[in-house]
Enzyme design. Structure first.
Site, PDB file in Angstrom:
ATOM      1  N   ASP A 101      43.076  38.393  41.994  1.00 48.44           N
ATOM      2  CA  ASP A 101      42.512  38.034  40.701  1.00 48.44           C
ATOM      3  C   ASP A 101      42.609  36.519  40.496  1.00 48.44           C
ATOM      4  OD1 ASP A 101      42.152  40.722  40.238  1.00 48.44           O
ATOM      5  OD2 ASP A 101      43.952  40.937  39.001  1.00 48.44           O
TER       6      ASP A 101
HETATM    7  N1  URA Z   1      46.634  43.894  41.708  1.00 50.40           N
HETATM    8  C1  URA Z   1      46.165  43.228  40.626  1.00 50.40           C
HETATM    9  O1  URA Z   1      46.195  43.736  39.517  1.00 50.40           O
HETATM   10  N2  URA Z   1      45.677  41.994  40.825  1.00 50.40           N
HETATM   11  C2  URA Z   1      45.656  41.355  42.020  1.00 50.40           C
HETATM   12  O2  URA Z   1      45.211  40.212  42.130  1.00 50.40           O
HETATM   13  C3  URA Z   1      46.135  42.074  43.131  1.00 50.40           C
HETATM   14  C4  URA Z   1      46.628  43.330  42.956  1.00 50.40           C
END
Ligand code: URA
Length: 231
Positions: A101
């Site tokens: 993310d």
């Molecule tokens: N899980 C999430 O919620 N975000 C990420 O970036 C990776 C795993």
């Protein structure tokens, strides 16, 4: 593996074949210190090519470990700053192997090796990923049990994951799949909120903590061999 000089330069996105010919005529290209005379000349993996003062090493397959900073997207292009924008050397077809993310930091592998990416990302392979997570509220024993037995989120069920607390609101979580916002959604189901997420491991590749956020380095031969080892 050897490759024609002009093809190598095109592959690395440095110049076109006609530009290469022109630069060779002008004696502006050197291979391992020797002036290149022909575009068809064969070069080897690891050769140092100097193009009009810009030196680079020819490599067919590239593997970079990036310590992804907050605020950068895991994509190859877009309106926002991407992880590829952080790489200041020309590598054609470089892409992030998986996505973090925008606000997740830490280990991100960048490569142009499609088969390896497929092996690491295929849901059938259950490659482990480990994250350090910071929660808004304390995590309970019951939450840890729910996470370990596979939490449901609407239509989705997440595979069992292991949460190892280090204190009430911090811990490490190990997943063996990579669904969209998986960790955030798991903790939402536990009526909690992820306020910090950093990936520290993918398979046996561990984030090099000497890399500051935004910094990257090539993987070592040993890291590449381990990463390619069949599961
Ligand atoms: N899980 C999430 O919620 N975000 C990420 O970036 C990776 C795993």
């Amino acid at each position: 593996m050897s490759i024609r000089l002009d093809k190598a330069l095109v592959h690395m996105g440095i110049c076109t074949r006609s530009e290469t010919k022109k630069l060779i005529r002008q004696k502006k290209i050197k291979v391992n210190g020797e002036t290149a005379l022909k575009a068809e000349q064969k070069i080897e993996e690891g050769s140092v090519i100097d193009v009009d003062g810009f030196a680079c090493v020819y490599q067919d397959l590239v593997y970079l470990m990036l310590n992804k900073p907050d605020g950068v997207i895991s994509a190859t292009e877009g309106n926002e700053e991407t992880v590829i924008d952080l790489i200041d050397m020309p590598v054609r077809d470089l892409f992030p192997v998986g996505r973090l993310d925008k606000d997740t930091t830490g280990l991100l592998l960048l490569s142009n090796d499609g088969p390896l990416a497929h092996m690491l990302l295929s849901p059938a392979h259950h490659v482990e990923k480990e994250y350090e997570v910071t929660l808004k509220k304390p995590v309970t024993e019951k939450d840890i049990e729910r996470i370990a037995s596979g939490i449901r989120d609407g239509e989705d069920t997440f595979l069992p994951a292991k949460y190892i607390p280090s204190d009430e609101t911090h811990g490490n979580i190990i997943l063996s799949e990579g669904k969209y916002h998986e960790i955030k959604r798991m903790f939402e189901q536990c009526h909690n909120e992820v306020i910090g997420l950093k990936r520290i491991r993918m398979k046996n590749l561990v984030l090099d903590e000497s890399l500051a956020p935004g910094e990257y380095r090539p993987l070592t031969e040993e890291e590449i061999t381990e990463l390619k080892r069949p599961l």
